[in-house]
Design a protein around this motif. Structure first.
Motif, short mmCIF file in Angstrom:
data_model
loop_
_atom_site.label_atom_id
_atom_site.label_comp_id
_atom_site.label_asym_id
_atom_site.label_seq_id
_atom_site.Cartn_x
_atom_site.Cartn_y
_atom_site.Cartn_z
N ASP A 102 0.83 -1.20 0.00
CA ASP A 102 0.00 0.00 0.00
C ASP A 102 0.87 1.26 0.00
OD1 ASP A 102 -2.30 -1.51 -0.02
OD2 ASP A 102 -2.63 -1.38 2.16
N GLU A 103 1.96 1.22 0.75
CA GLU A 103 2.87 2.36 0.81
C GLU A 103 3.48 2.64 -0.56
OE1 GLU A 103 6.97 2.06 2.58
OE2 GLU A 103 6.04 3.27 4.14
N LYS A 106 0.87 4.18 -2.93
CA LYS A 106 0.66 5.61 -2.65
C LYS A 106 1.80 6.44 -3.24
CE LYS A 106 -1.97 4.94 1.63
NZ LYS A 106 -1.92 4.96 3.10
N LYS A 110 1.14 9.20 -6.26
CA LYS A 110 1.44 10.61 -5.99
C LYS A 110 2.33 11.21 -7.08
CE LYS A 110 3.11 13.64 -2.29
NZ LYS A 110 3.68 13.70 -0.94
#
Length: 198
Positions: A102-103, A106, A110
């Motif tokens: 998930d990190e 993201k 971004k």
């Protein structure tokens, strides 16, 4: 800005000999070569690959790269804009992720216009790199050899292939490396290890 060249390994000794008076070789802990392993991500229909093959600018590359000598691993996003300038953003990772965390998703979302949920691992590559730095000008030259690529079903070893990349602040036809390439009848070309592997 970067310019890439592709040539036969048998030409490498001659080219290195001609470059020696202009460039110094990077040496870390008495080693002049560094080993890399990379995992490239793409959409199911190979969007990144197709954009590169079609010569599109404003294109992205998403990969995880491990510097095998140090054990450092990074999630890297490369972006080439419509002026030919390349930028790279990266974030430290513990190790490769066959399924993006998930990190990581993201981080990708971004910095790119893509939904990271659709990205999947496509190609692995391994190679050895020599890094040369110009003695006077702001130039760095990487020379990659021993390229191996594989996915879940196939593996290829491209031992006779050399990929050289000249990185500089602004384009110059007077680069010593460019002149050596011209002398050896080697022209610049648009190429990537990911596209070769695909």
């Amino acid at each position: 800005t970067d310019t890439k060249y592709l040539f036969s390994r048998k030409k490498l000794p001659t080219i290195l000999s001609e470059l020696a008076k202009y460039y110094r070789i990077l040496e870390i802990n008495n080693k002049r070569t560094n080993a890399y392993r990379t995992l490239y991500y793409d959409t199911p229909d190979f969007t990144f690959f197709r954009l590169h093959q079609n010569g599109k600018r404003n294109r992205y590359k998403v990969r995880m790269r491990k510097y095998l000598d140090s054990g450092l691993c990074f999630l890297e996003i490369k972006f080439k804009n419509n002026k030919g300038k390349t930028s790279k953003k990266r974030e430290r990772k513990e190790d490769f992720e066959n399924i993006l965390s998930d990190e990581s998703k993201k981080y990708i979302e971004k910095r790119t216009p893509f939904n990271a949920d659709v990205l999947e691992p496509k190609i692995w590559s391994e190679f050895t790199r020599l890094t040369l730095v110009h003695r006077h000008d702001k130039e760095r030259l990487t020379i990659d050899l021993g390229l191996k690529v594989n996915n879940d079903s196939k593996q290829s070893e491209l031992q006779n292939l050399i990929i050289a990349e000249l990185k500089f602040e602004r384009a110059s036809s007077r680069s010593d490396f460019t002149l050596v390439m011209k002398k050896n009848h080697i022209r610049p070309m648009r190429i990537s290890k990911y596209c070769i592997g695909s």
